[in-house]
Design a protein around this motif. Structure first.
Motif, PDB file in Angstrom:
ATOM      1  N   CYS A  28      17.429  30.064  24.423  1.00 56.23           N
ATOM      2  CA  CYS A  28      18.489  29.127  24.026  1.00 56.23           C
ATOM      3  C   CYS A  28      18.684  28.076  25.120  1.00 56.23           C
ATOM      4  O   CYS A  28      18.864  26.896  24.831  1.00 56.23           O
ATOM      5  CB  CYS A  28      19.805  29.865  23.750  1.00 56.23           C
ATOM      6  N   GLY A  29      18.634  28.543  26.371  1.00 55.67           N
ATOM      7  CA  GLY A  29      18.775  27.623  27.502  1.00 55.67           C
ATOM      8  C   GLY A  29      17.674  26.571  27.485  1.00 55.67           C
ATOM      9  O   GLY A  29      17.933  25.370  27.613  1.00 55.67           O
ATOM     10  N   ARG A  30      16.432  27.035  27.271  1.00 53.11           N
ATOM     11  CA  ARG A  30      15.294  26.104  27.230  1.00 53.11           C
ATOM     12  C   ARG A  30      15.393  25.137  26.064  1.00 53.11           C
ATOM     13  O   ARG A  30      14.931  24.005  26.135  1.00 53.11           O
ATOM     14  CB  ARG A  30      13.980  26.882  27.105  1.00 53.11           C
ATOM     15  N   ALA A  31      15.987  25.598  24.957  1.00 54.36           N
ATOM     16  CA  ALA A  31      16.100  24.756  23.760  1.00 54.36           C
ATOM     17  C   ALA A  31      17.332  23.855  23.823  1.00 54.36           C
ATOM     18  O   ALA A  31      17.615  23.130  22.869  1.00 54.36           O
ATOM     19  CB  ALA A  31      16.153  25.639  22.512  1.00 54.36           C
ATOM     20  N   GLY A  32      18.077  23.927  24.921  1.00 53.12           N
ATOM     21  CA  GLY A  32      19.248  23.080  25.085  1.00 53.12           C
ATOM     22  C   GLY A  32      20.487  23.580  24.356  1.00 53.12           C
ATOM     23  O   GLY A  32      21.482  22.875  24.245  1.00 53.12           O
ATOM     24  N   ARG A  33      20.473  24.800  23.869  1.00 54.24           N
ATOM     25  CA  ARG A  33      21.660  25.349  23.186  1.00 54.24           C
ATOM     26  C   ARG A  33      22.492  26.122  24.204  1.00 54.24           C
ATOM     27  O   ARG A  33      22.457  27.361  24.251  1.00 54.24           O
ATOM     28  CB  ARG A  33      21.225  26.286  22.061  1.00 54.24           C
ATOM     29  N   LYS A  34      23.211  25.382  25.025  1.00 56.04           N
ATOM     30  CA  LYS A  34      23.908  25.983  26.171  1.00 56.04           C
ATOM     31  C   LYS A  34      24.958  27.012  25.764  1.00 56.04           C
ATOM     32  O   LYS A  34      25.084  28.059  26.379  1.00 56.04           O
ATOM     33  CB  LYS A  34      24.567  24.887  27.002  1.00 56.04           C
ATOM     34  N   HIS A  35      25.712  26.682  24.724  1.00 53.93           N
ATOM     35  CA  HIS A  35      26.797  27.564  24.303  1.00 53.93           C
ATOM     36  C   HIS A  35      26.245  28.943  23.891  1.00 53.93           C
ATOM     37  O   HIS A  35      26.711  29.989  24.342  1.00 53.93           O
ATOM     38  CB  HIS A  35      27.575  26.914  23.176  1.00 53.93           C
ATOM     39  N   GLU A  36      25.214  28.904  23.054  1.00 52.50           N
ATOM     40  CA  GLU A  36      24.591  30.155  22.593  1.00 52.50           C
ATOM     41  C   GLU A  36      23.962  30.912  23.759  1.00 52.50           C
ATOM     42  O   GLU A  36      23.995  32.147  23.800  1.00 52.50           O
ATOM     43  CB  GLU A  36      23.502  29.854  21.567  1.00 52.50           C
ATOM     44  N   ALA A  37      23.383  30.156  24.690  1.00 54.68           N
ATOM     45  CA  ALA A  37      22.743  30.777  25.853  1.00 54.68           C
ATOM     46  C   ALA A  37      23.770  31.562  26.669  1.00 54.68           C
ATOM     47  O   ALA A  37      23.534  32.704  27.064  1.00 54.68           O
ATOM     48  CB  ALA A  37      22.069  29.718  26.714  1.00 54.68           C
ATOM     49  N   ARG A  38      24.941  30.927  26.908  1.00 52.46           N
ATOM     50  CA  ARG A  38      25.978  31.615  27.695  1.00 52.46           C
ATOM     51  C   ARG A  38      26.435  32.888  27.007  1.00 52.46           C
ATOM     52  O   ARG A  38      26.617  33.931  27.648  1.00 52.46           O
ATOM     53  CB  ARG A  38      27.183  30.676  27.894  1.00 52.46           C
ATOM     54  N   ARG A  39      26.604  32.808  25.681  1.00 48.92           N
ATOM     55  CA  ARG A  39      27.029  34.000  24.930  1.00 48.92           C
ATOM     56  C   ARG A  39      25.997  35.122  25.064  1.00 48.92           C
ATOM     57  O   ARG A  39      26.340  36.290  25.260  1.00 48.92           O
ATOM     58  CB  ARG A  39      27.217  33.649  23.443  1.00 48.92           C
TER      59      ARG A  39
END
Lengths: 406, 115
Positions: A370-381
């Motif tokens: 998710c972090g690599r795909a730029g989905r920061k919110h999902e990555a943090r979760r």
């Protein structure tokens, strides 16, 4: 080397060999252990005074054999059992130290017999082949010493009373039985691996001991591809021991300083893997070792061939049907085809195997993708989910740091 | 060493003793006994009547309790047993595997105490 150190070295190197020889005929592992313990105690009191004998192992074997015969004589009760007992003692007396076959492999197979409960096979092997105490094994397996002691005693009684043989099995049974031996050795390695710095004194050395068992197995079945594969796998993983933690910090494989990898272990691993491949019979451990070999190539070529890693994990996942292998396949896929492709595959995988939701690496991978795909919110979760499921403080620190860097 | 090879059978196995499959059922066990005998592994054995014929007795506090049925109500019931001579557990397990009951029921292998 002083007498105590010599006794310790002999204990480490020959414990299993001596025990296997002593117990091979009687199948009474517990009695052989008692006799061997007495012999080591006698050595520790006699050697400092009279000097270490020229052949310490022969000395110990003779002493233990005497103890065993003495206690067998004392235990003679029923007349029917007596003939068998006398025969056994005579055979034991005839058995020389130097020309005796190495019985350790038989002992390994007895410990991993299908009639022995699977969860006790590894502990039993550690105790009988390597001489670990029940306390030490219990601690490594996060169990109460009394409970572990009882399970080991029960297993040894089963070996004796059901007459589980100390032999290498028939060719027809070989694959299934060898698999149990390999699994038990790898489980021992895994217990040691989760404590890479040896911070826990009880687990220290368990990884080395497992590698040693792997070498014993390969020495006795030199062309068995999966035994070679397991040895190669453990050597590759162990080569990176000092690179996995730097100053107490967890360092993931891709960020490890390859100059900290131990070249001599990598070379030995590669040799074993090449030898294994000659048989043309790939298996789980050979696939896993080949994957580690592809990662090890970074030390020489500077890059990892992600295409090869993807193919190997795919082969492993097909071979084992393991969702964990599939998870690793997806992690490699992300390197080859990008995060979005991998995320779609991850979603499909978690639909098929919802139990992965309880598995820390699933969330760590999801967070990373998710972090690599730029989905920061999902990555943090996802990082939070991973942290919740991780017990190693160094890994928790690593995950927190990665989350903060988003 | 001597081992008891205990043959646990399903209700269907018990039915096979009497229905159209009876020849195959008894023939299988007959062949098994012949094989055990020809290799010298046969010590003894017996087939048992089905579990409906079983009665269980216990003495508790000095009083005899008699109950209809087998010791435990489970899906597979003891249908018979063989006593065999085998070098070790692996040899005994090989005999157990060849026992006709193994494919549909379960075979328990238990060492006999030396008397």
């Amino acid at each position: 080397m002083n007498p105590a150190q010599t006794a310790e070295r002999v204990a480490r190197e020959s414990y299993g060999r001596l025990l296997a020889m002593l117990a091979a005929r009687t199948r009474n592992v517990a009695a052989a252990e008692d006799a061997l313990a007495d012999a080591f105690a006698a050595a520790l009191s006699a050697w400092p005074r009279g000097g270490v004998p020229e052949k310490p192992e022969a000395w110990l074997f003779a002493a233990a054999r005497r103890k065993l015969i003495d206690s067998a004589r004392r235990a003679q009760t029923a007349s029917a059992a007596q003939d068998a007992l006398i025969l056994t003692m005579e055979e034991l007396e005839e058995m020389g130290r130097d020309d005796a076959p190495d019985r350790r492999l038989g002992l390994l197979f007895a410990c991993a017999h299908p009639a022995i409960e699977p969860s006790v096979r590894t502990p039993l092997m550690l105790q009988t082949v390597l001489g670990f105490s029940a306390e030490r094994i219990a601690s490594a397996f996060l169990m109460e010493p009394t409970a572990m002691g009882q399970r080991l005693v029960r297993a040894k009684k089963k070996i004796r009373d059901a007459a589980i043989p100390f032999d290498v099995p028939e060719p027809a049974e070989w694959p299934q039985r060898l698999a149990a031996v390999l699994d038990a050795i790898y489980a021992a390695y895994g217990v040691g691996w989760t404590d890479p710095l040896g911070a826990d004194p009880e687990r220290r050395g368990l990884a080395e001991e497992a590698i040693w068992l792997g070498r014993v197995l390969v020495a006795q079945t030199p062309d068995e591809p999966e035994a070679l594969g397991l040895l190669a796998l453990m050597l590759h993983l162990d080569a990176r021991r000092y690179a996995r933690r730097v100053g107490g910090r967890y360092v993931p494989l891709e960020s490890q300083d390859t100059t900290l990898w131990r070249r001599e272990l990598i070379v030995e691993a590669e040799r074993a893997l090449v030898h294994a491949a000659r048989a043309g019979a790939p298996g789980r451990f050979q696939y896993e070792a080949a994957i580690q070999s592809a990662h090890a190539a970074r030390a020489i070529q500077g890059v990892v061939d992600w295409g090869a890693v993807v193919l190997l994990y795919d082969a492993l996942a097909r071979f084992t049907g393991s969702p964990v292998a599939r998870l690793n396949h997806i992690a490699a896929l992300a390197r080859r085809d990008g995060a979005e492709v991998a995320l779609a595959a991850l979603e499909a995988l978690s639909d098929r195997h919802p139990q992965l939701g309880e598995y820390q690496p699933f969330w760590a991978l999801r967070a990373d993708l998710c972090g690599r795909a730029g989905r920061k919110h999902e990555a943090r979760r996802a990082f939070l989910q991973a942290i919740e499921r991780e017990s190693d403080p160094a890994v928790v620190e690593f995950l927190k740091k990665r989350s903060a860097e988003l | 060493m001597k081992y008891a090879v205990l043959v646990y059978e399903t209700a269907d196995d018990f039915a096979a003793r009497e229905d159209l499959r009876r020849e195959a059922y008894w023939g299988g066990h007959g062949a098994y006994v012949a094989m055990l005998q020809s290799t010298g592994a046969f010590v003894g054995g017996a087939g048992l009547a089905p579990p409906h014929a079983a009665t269980t007795v216990r003495v508790r506090g000095g009083a005899r309790q008699v109950l209809d049925g087998p010791y435990a109500e489970i899906k597979e019931q003891l249908g018979g047993f063989y006593l065999i001579e085998a070098a070790n557990l692996d040899a005994a397990l090989t005999w157990a595997e060849r026992c006709p009951g193994a494919e549909t029921g379960s075979i328990e292998v238990r060492p006999m105490l030396e008397m």
